[in-house]
Design a protein around this motif. Structure first.
Motif, PDB file in Angstrom:
ATOM      1  N   SER A  56       1.009  -1.109   0.398  1.00 26.23           N
ATOM      2  CA  SER A  56       0.242  -0.002   0.197  1.00 26.23           C
ATOM      3  C   SER A  56       0.874   1.548  -0.195  1.00 26.23           C
ATOM      4  O   SER A  56       0.446   2.075  -0.197  1.00 26.23           O
ATOM      5  CB  SER A  56      -0.680  -0.053   1.311  1.00 26.23           C
ATOM      6  N   GLU A  57       2.613   1.089  -0.381  1.00 24.41           N
ATOM      7  CA  GLU A  57       3.445   2.817  -0.190  1.00 24.41           C
ATOM      8  C   GLU A  57       2.378   3.761  -1.351  1.00 24.41           C
ATOM      9  O   GLU A  57       2.337   2.942  -2.527  1.00 24.41           O
ATOM     10  CB  GLU A  57       4.973   2.090  -0.812  1.00 24.41           C
ATOM     11  N   TYR A  58       2.627   4.583  -0.414  1.00 23.71           N
ATOM     12  CA  TYR A  58       1.699   5.897  -0.961  1.00 23.71           C
ATOM     13  C   TYR A  58       0.454   5.869  -1.942  1.00 23.71           C
ATOM     14  O   TYR A  58       0.167   6.494  -3.117  1.00 23.71           O
ATOM     15  CB  TYR A  58       3.028   6.027  -2.720  1.00 23.71           C
ATOM     16  N   LEU A  59      -0.021   4.993  -1.466  1.00 23.65           N
ATOM     17  CA  LEU A  59      -1.871   3.979  -2.034  1.00 23.65           C
ATOM     18  C   LEU A  59      -2.587   5.547  -0.842  1.00 23.65           C
ATOM     19  O   LEU A  59      -3.739   5.351  -1.057  1.00 23.65           O
ATOM     20  CB  LEU A  59      -2.130   3.249  -1.738  1.00 23.65           C
ATOM     21  N   GLY A  60      -2.072   6.147   0.504  1.00 22.84           N
ATOM     22  CA  GLY A  60      -2.990   7.157   1.482  1.00 22.84           C
ATOM     23  C   GLY A  60      -3.923   6.116   2.142  1.00 22.84           C
ATOM     24  O   GLY A  60      -4.394   6.617   2.637  1.00 22.84           O
ATOM     25  N   LEU A  61      -3.358   4.305   2.072  1.00 21.86           N
ATOM     26  CA  LEU A  61      -4.804   4.031   3.079  1.00 21.86           C
ATOM     27  C   LEU A  61      -3.870   3.679   4.696  1.00 21.86           C
ATOM     28  O   LEU A  61      -2.529   4.023   5.186  1.00 21.86           O
ATOM     29  CB  LEU A  61      -4.054   2.376   2.015  1.00 21.86           C
ATOM     30  N   HIS A  62      -4.889   3.432   5.345  1.00 26.80           N
ATOM     31  CA  HIS A  62      -4.314   3.133   6.848  1.00 26.80           C
ATOM     32  C   HIS A  62      -4.526   1.672   7.326  1.00 26.80           C
ATOM     33  O   HIS A  62      -5.540   1.322   7.039  1.00 26.80           O
ATOM     34  CB  HIS A  62      -4.429   4.395   7.633  1.00 26.80           C
ATOM     35  N   SER A  63      -3.769   1.596   7.955  1.00 24.03           N
ATOM     36  CA  SER A  63      -4.062   0.325   9.134  1.00 24.03           C
ATOM     37  C   SER A  63      -4.043   0.956  10.283  1.00 24.03           C
ATOM     38  O   SER A  63      -3.256   1.283  11.396  1.00 24.03           O
ATOM     39  CB  SER A  63      -3.410  -1.017   8.460  1.00 24.03           C
ATOM     40  N   CYS A  64      -4.281  -0.491  11.191  1.00 25.54           N
ATOM     41  CA  CYS A  64      -4.140  -0.578  13.082  1.00 25.54           C
ATOM     42  C   CYS A  64      -4.230  -2.067  12.942  1.00 25.54           C
ATOM     43  O   CYS A  64      -4.961  -2.793  12.854  1.00 25.54           O
ATOM     44  CB  CYS A  64      -5.751  -0.081  13.856  1.00 25.54           C
ATOM     45  N   LEU A  65      -2.894  -1.710  13.755  1.00 28.19           N
ATOM     46  CA  LEU A  65      -2.790  -3.192  14.225  1.00 28.19           C
ATOM     47  C   LEU A  65      -3.172  -3.395  16.126  1.00 28.19           C
ATOM     48  O   LEU A  65      -2.783  -2.734  17.029  1.00 28.19           O
ATOM     49  CB  LEU A  65      -0.908  -3.278  14.629  1.00 28.19           C
ATOM     50  N   ALA A  66      -3.951  -4.281  16.405  1.00 27.80           N
ATOM     51  CA  ALA A  66      -4.494  -4.636  17.643  1.00 27.80           C
ATOM     52  C   ALA A  66      -4.218  -6.478  17.567  1.00 27.80           C
ATOM     53  O   ALA A  66      -4.983  -7.048  17.422  1.00 27.80           O
ATOM     54  CB  ALA A  66      -6.197  -4.427  17.056  1.00 27.80           C
ATOM     55  N   ILE A  67      -2.662  -6.245  18.768  1.00 24.83           N
ATOM     56  CA  ILE A  67      -2.648  -7.421  19.038  1.00 24.83           C
ATOM     57  C   ILE A  67      -2.148  -7.552  20.652  1.00 24.83           C
ATOM     58  O   ILE A  67      -1.972  -5.864  20.840  1.00 24.83           O
ATOM     59  CB  ILE A  67      -1.432  -7.296  18.771  1.00 24.83           C
ATOM     60  N   GLY A  68      -2.682  -8.327  21.342  1.00 27.34           N
ATOM     61  CA  GLY A  68      -1.803  -7.629  22.624  1.00 27.34           C
ATOM     62  C   GLY A  68      -1.120  -8.012  22.612  1.00 27.34           C
ATOM     63  O   GLY A  68       0.751  -7.829  21.762  1.00 27.34           O
ATOM     64  N   GLY A  69      -0.074  -7.387  23.981  1.00 24.21           N
ATOM     65  CA  GLY A  69       0.969  -7.305  24.381  1.00 24.21           C
ATOM     66  C   GLY A  69       1.114  -5.494  24.148  1.00 24.21           C
ATOM     67  O   GLY A  69       2.879  -5.576  23.818  1.00 24.21           O
TER      68      GLY A  69
END
Length: 394
Positions: free
Chosen positions: A144-157
């Protein structure tokens, strides 16, 4: 929304027996000697798979294609070749494939394109372990580089407050482990009805390590109208129960050729007089043992073995459930960069590990099941390379 959390009290991934004054618990284990020593029956030589597509054929944006090419992708693997097109068409999909077959790209590429077409889409990817979630997140960032998309990494720890802040920005992709998603659901920080697409990756591993109730609960909260993608290496009865509730009229593809990789040489070593660590020492000083992944059954046993190897002069590290996520990440990074030669792990901590060029897997303690054995030895002999799996048997 009522408060839900699966309690898995009493589950023990190893042979630690708790109260030593009480009755000993029988430890479930799988001895692979029968698989290793059984005569090999020659099968008809299978013709090499010929891809029906190249990545240039897929109906994805030119910007996404640029990122795909920049990762060196030219010809799709079998699972990519058969999955990308139906996923682009919005179909539910079931893929039966081992790890190391390129399945992450098989769902990330079409789903990234889906969001580029409609940026209001929100996608949930559920994985059994933190390490696999991080691996998927890293691949997402590449594609997704340079595509303007966003993510959330939702993990324990990891800091949940930071994850909540990421969710406030309505990320296009939420890549998560089931336990942390339940935490976010209970605190009303995530809205399951917003997910237009849901991926269950390594579903058999999630079931195997006790997430079946969590998964069923999460599925019950998802919108009825959604695209569902399901990937698993095996199809047990429990996995099929999850599958029935999850997908509707799916395209099903299996690219699994064998239970164990043909390019992994399997060996068994008989251990006498509890001299396991001495035998391990002799193996590790052999020049062929360049990058070695050792599996143990318990958190304390894994850490103790790593400490003992360090005292013997080996560059060793351990990952297990008692380590914080940043500690696990640091050890994994050292192993990937060949700064330590030996990585010792429990089964739970190792789920989803994708480490290149592992020369040997050693089952220092027996796995608890045939499926766990197959998973363990699949950490070597990846990407058409040769590997060796050694199992210590009493």
């Amino acid at each position: 929304m009522h408060n839900y959390r699966q309690r898995n009290r009493g589950r023990n991934s190893g042979n630690f027996r708790g109260n030593q004054n009480g009755p000993r618990r029988t430890v479930k284990s799988f001895n692979p000697s029968g698989m290793v020593n059984s005569p090999q029956i020659p099968s008809e030589k299978q013709s090499e798979y010929v891809a029906k597509h190249s990545f240039s054929d897929f109906d994805i944006s030119k910007e996404l294609k640029r990122n795909v090419y920049s990762k060196g992708y030219k010809i799709p693997t079998p699972i990519q070749d058969q999955a990308i097109e139906p996923i682009l068409l919005g179909r539910d999909f079931v893929g039966i494939a081992n790890t190391g077959t390129g399945k992450t790209a098989a769902f990330l590429i079409p789903l990234i394109n889906k969001v580029l077409v409609d940026r209001h889409q929100q996608i949930l990817i559920l994985t059994p372990t933190r390490e696999l979630a991080i691996q998927i997140r890293n691949e997402f960032l590449d594609f997704s580089e340079y595509l303007g998309l966003h993510s959330c990494l939702a993990i324990g720890g990891e800091n949940i407050k930071r994850q909540i802040r990421d969710l406030d920005y309505n990320p296009n992709f939420v890549i998560a482990t089931p336990g942390r998603i339940i935490d976010l659901l209970n605190s009303r920080k995530i809205k399951p009805r917003n997910f237009s697409t849901v991926v269950l990756d390594e579903a058999d591993r999630m079931v195997d390590i006790g997430f079946i109730k969590d998964i069923k609960y999460i599925i019950s909260l998802l919108p009825y109208k959604r695209q569902s993608l399901f990937f698993s290496a095996t199809m047990t009865d429990d996995v099929q129960k999850v599958l029935r509730d999850f997908v509707r009229n799916p395209i099903t593809v299996s690219v699994k050729k064998a239970e164990t990789a043909e390019n992994v040489l399997q060996q068994v070593i008989s251990i006498q007089n509890n001299n396991k660590i001495d035998i391990l020492h002799k193996l590790l000083v052999s020049k062929d043992y360049e990058k070695v992944l050792v599996f143990g059954r318990t958190k304390h046993g894994v850490q103790r073995l790593s400490d003992d190897l360090v005292k013997r002069g080996f560059k060793s590290g351990a990952i297990h459930g008692n380590k914080k996520q940043n500690q696990r990440n640091k050890v994994l990074d050292l192993f990937k960069r060949n700064e330590i030669k030996v990585l010792i792990a429990t089964d739970v901590a190792s789920r989803g590990l994708d480490i290149p060029n592992v020369s040997h897997v050693i089952n220092y303690d027996l796995p608890e099941s045939k499926e766990a054995y197959i998973h363990r030895i699949g950490r070597t002999g990846r990407a058409d390379q040769k590997g060796v799996a050694v199992t210590f048997v009493n």
